[in-house]
Design an enzyme around this catalytic site. Structure first.
Site, PDB file in Angstrom:
ATOM      1  N   ASP A   1       1.217  20.477 -14.570  1.00 47.40           N
ATOM      2  CA  ASP A   1       1.172  18.942 -15.508  1.00 47.40           C
ATOM      3  C   ASP A   1       2.182  18.061 -14.619  1.00 47.40           C
ATOM      4  O   ASP A   1       2.130  16.908 -14.720  1.00 47.40           O
ATOM      5  CB  ASP A   1       1.668  19.322 -16.585  1.00 47.40           C
TER       6      ASP A   1
ATOM      7  N   LYS B   1       1.328  27.653 -23.493  1.00 47.74           N
ATOM      8  CA  LYS B   1       1.808  27.508 -22.191  1.00 47.74           C
ATOM      9  C   LYS B   1       3.231  28.290 -21.951  1.00 47.74           C
ATOM     10  O   LYS B   1       3.510  28.440 -20.842  1.00 47.74           O
ATOM     11  CB  LYS B   1       2.019  25.918 -21.955  1.00 47.74           C
TER      12      LYS B   1
HETATM   13  P1  NAP Z   1       3.086  20.793 -28.026  1.00 45.31           P
HETATM   14  O1  NAP Z   1       3.892  21.451 -27.028  1.00 45.31           O
HETATM   15  O2  NAP Z   1       2.533  21.356 -29.238  1.00 45.31           O
HETATM   16  O3  NAP Z   1       4.085  19.496 -28.591  1.00 45.31           O
HETATM   17  C1  NAP Z   1       3.607  18.567 -29.550  1.00 45.31           C
HETATM   18  C2  NAP Z   1       4.759  17.304 -29.728  1.00 45.31           C
HETATM   19  O4  NAP Z   1       3.898  16.445 -30.623  1.00 45.31           O
HETATM   20  C3  NAP Z   1       6.052  17.775 -30.160  1.00 45.31           C
HETATM   21  O5  NAP Z   1       7.047  16.825 -29.915  1.00 45.31           O
HETATM   22  C4  NAP Z   1       5.733  17.426 -31.853  1.00 45.31           C
HETATM   23  O6  NAP Z   1       6.908  17.069 -32.474  1.00 45.31           O
HETATM   24  C5  NAP Z   1       4.818  16.141 -31.711  1.00 45.31           C
HETATM   25  N1  NAP Z   1       4.056  16.026 -32.697  1.00 45.31           N
HETATM   26  C6  NAP Z   1       2.979  16.689 -33.055  1.00 45.31           C
HETATM   27  N2  NAP Z   1       2.329  16.204 -34.270  1.00 45.31           N
HETATM   28  C7  NAP Z   1       2.983  15.099 -34.459  1.00 45.31           C
HETATM   29  C8  NAP Z   1       2.901  14.001 -35.528  1.00 45.31           C
HETATM   30  N3  NAP Z   1       2.006  14.040 -36.527  1.00 45.31           N
HETATM   31  N4  NAP Z   1       3.682  13.058 -35.452  1.00 45.31           N
HETATM   32  C9  NAP Z   1       4.494  12.792 -34.447  1.00 45.31           C
HETATM   33  N5  NAP Z   1       4.919  13.866 -33.566  1.00 45.31           N
HETATM   34  C10 NAP Z   1       3.906  14.803 -33.678  1.00 45.31           C
HETATM   35  O7  NAP Z   1       1.853  19.847 -27.512  1.00 45.31           O
HETATM   36  P2  NAP Z   1       1.924  19.398 -25.861  1.00 45.31           P
HETATM   37  O8  NAP Z   1       1.318  20.335 -24.901  1.00 45.31           O
HETATM   38  O9  NAP Z   1       3.312  18.821 -25.572  1.00 45.31           O
HETATM   39  O10 NAP Z   1       0.645  18.161 -26.159  1.00 45.31           O
HETATM   40  C11 NAP Z   1       1.178  17.072 -26.564  1.00 45.31           C
HETATM   41  C12 NAP Z   1       0.195  15.938 -26.350  1.00 45.31           C
HETATM   42  O11 NAP Z   1      -0.018  15.820 -24.896  1.00 45.31           O
HETATM   43  C13 NAP Z   1      -1.243  16.264 -26.795  1.00 45.31           C
HETATM   44  O12 NAP Z   1      -1.862  15.253 -27.202  1.00 45.31           O
HETATM   45  C14 NAP Z   1      -1.924  16.751 -25.363  1.00 45.31           C
HETATM   46  O13 NAP Z   1      -3.506  16.827 -25.458  1.00 45.31           O
HETATM   47  C15 NAP Z   1      -1.627  15.911 -24.363  1.00 45.31           C
HETATM   48  N6  NAP Z   1      -1.453  16.333 -23.211  1.00 45.31           N
HETATM   49  C16 NAP Z   1      -2.125  15.599 -22.388  1.00 45.31           C
HETATM   50  C17 NAP Z   1      -2.161  16.122 -21.064  1.00 45.31           C
HETATM   51  C18 NAP Z   1      -2.950  15.498 -19.847  1.00 45.31           C
HETATM   52  O14 NAP Z   1      -3.199  15.938 -18.840  1.00 45.31           O
HETATM   53  N7  NAP Z   1      -3.665  14.405 -20.146  1.00 45.31           N
HETATM   54  C19 NAP Z   1      -1.567  17.232 -20.416  1.00 45.31           C
HETATM   55  C20 NAP Z   1      -0.802  17.978 -21.448  1.00 45.31           C
HETATM   56  C21 NAP Z   1      -0.700  17.735 -22.866  1.00 45.31           C
HETATM   57  P3  NAP Z   1       7.900  18.238 -33.402  1.00 45.31           P
HETATM   58  O15 NAP Z   1       8.596  18.739 -32.604  1.00 45.31           O
HETATM   59  O16 NAP Z   1       8.282  17.265 -34.443  1.00 45.31           O
HETATM   60  O17 NAP Z   1       6.741  18.989 -33.932  1.00 45.31           O
END
Ligand code: NAP
Length: 290
Positions: free
Chosen positions: A102, A66
């Site tokens: 989003d 992204k």
């Molecule tokens: P991202 O950019 O990769 O960010 C991941 C985030 O999760 C970071 O803050 C990371 O923390 C944290 N994290 C990862 N593994 C973790 C763990 N085991 N314990 C605690 N924190 C952890 O991903 P993203 O795009 O933001 O997506 C995050 C979530 O939102 C995903 O589950 C995704 O499927 C969901 N999402 C849903 C929608 C929807 O429309 N429903 C849209 C977008 C995203 P660190 O910085 O410490 O690594």
């Protein structure tokens, strides 16, 4: 001419976007194929370049591209520029425009349940791409305070800094912004007084490292807080299950997922998205993959 559009990401696993997007194209009778484009990092730029051909409508972009994809488009919509990430590319006659739906998806999911974030104290749990979109949506809705909490504290501080410095050089347009690490007592303190918590990490997600965990202790929450979990698969996560059992209003990740997809669909087609068709297809696909 049949047109193509699809989802760029890696790994795509059991993404349900192709299911509900294809259902939407079929419902409006547009001859379009929505494909899953699982690409290694070294192929993303070239692939996006190829979306300028007349048979391409554009693409959705998901984890982990992204932020990188932002550099490969010709123009950025204002929301995407603020958030610093795109999830939608539109081919505008050979020029590529980058959007972030989003933000609108999250806003629509709150609106569905009649929740107005104006004036609330919010906790954004996570600091990745989704947390960025949520934080900006809350700033624009004029939340009173936003506490960004993340496992890696420095990343929460960076998001806080990016938001506040982009706005008025410090106070984010009147919104009080704070940042803390997940193991900092201040994080629990913020949960105790929040009106809204939005979980933006993969904890509790099907296939993640911690599918059975909650990101934070649910009993630390203000009993009146609305709990939003962006994790869409499974439909009920450990967080939404425990929070609902404790009497909280909860929203799972599916409404935002469908709303952000519907906003992308509208950008590609300039047609009203068939929301009921998309939601039903998403639920069917979810039942198949989980
Ligand atoms: P991202 O950019 O990769 O960010 C991941 C985030 O999760 C970071 O803050 C990371 O923390 C944290 N994290 C990862 N593994 C973790 C763990 N085991 N314990 C605690 N924190 C952890 O991903 P993203 O795009 O933001 O997506 C995050 C979530 O939102 C995903 O589950 C995704 O499927 C969901 N999402 C849903 C929608 C929807 O429309 N429903 C849209 C977008 C995203 P660190 O910085 O410490 O690594």
């Amino acid at each position: 001419m049949s047109v193509r559009v699809g989802l760029i990401g890696h790994p795509l696993g059991h993404s349900i976007s192709p299911h509900f997007q294809q259902a939407a194209f079929d419902a409006i009778g547009l001859d379009a194929r929505y494909e899953a484009w699982d690409l290694p990092p070294e192929e993303v730029e070239e692939f996006i370049r190829g979306l300028r051909t007349p048979d391409a409508l554009g693409a959705n972009v998901t984890i982990p591209y992204k932020e990188a994809a932002l550099r490969y488009v010709d123009r950025l919509h204002e929301t995407a520029r603020f958030v610093g990430a795109i999830n939608t590319i539109v081919n505008e006659g050979g020029h590529l425009a980058g959007f972030n739906t989003d933000v609108a998806g999250f806003q629509a999911a709150l609106k569905d349940v009649g929740f107005d974030a104006r004036g609330v104290n919010a906790v954004v749990w996570g600091a990745g791409g989704a947390a960025r979109a949520v934080a900006w949506a809350l700033v624009w809705r004029k939340a009173t305070s936003i506490t960004i909490v993340n496992r890696t504290a420095v990343r929460a501080a960076r998001l806080r800094h990016d938001v506040s410095s982009t706005l008025t050089g410090g106070d984010a347009g009147g919104v009080r912004l704070r940042a803390s690490g997940a193991d900092d007592p201040a994080a629990i303190g913020a949960l105790q007084v929040c009106d809204l918590v939005v979980h933006c990490t993969p904890v509790g997600m099907h296939g993640s490292d911690e599918p059975d965990a909650t990101p934070f202790p649910v009993d630390a929450l203000n009993p009146r807080a609305l709990v939003v979990d962006l994790v869409a698969n499974p439909l009920q996560t450990p967080l939404t299950r425990e929070a609902a059992a404790a009497g909280h209003r909860v929203i799972g990740g599916l409404p935002m997922l469908v709303h952000q997809g519907a906003a992308s669909f509208e950008l590609w087609t300039r047609r009203v998205p068939p929301m009921a068709v998309m939601t039903a297809a998403a639920r069917r696909a979810m039942a198949e993959v989980s």
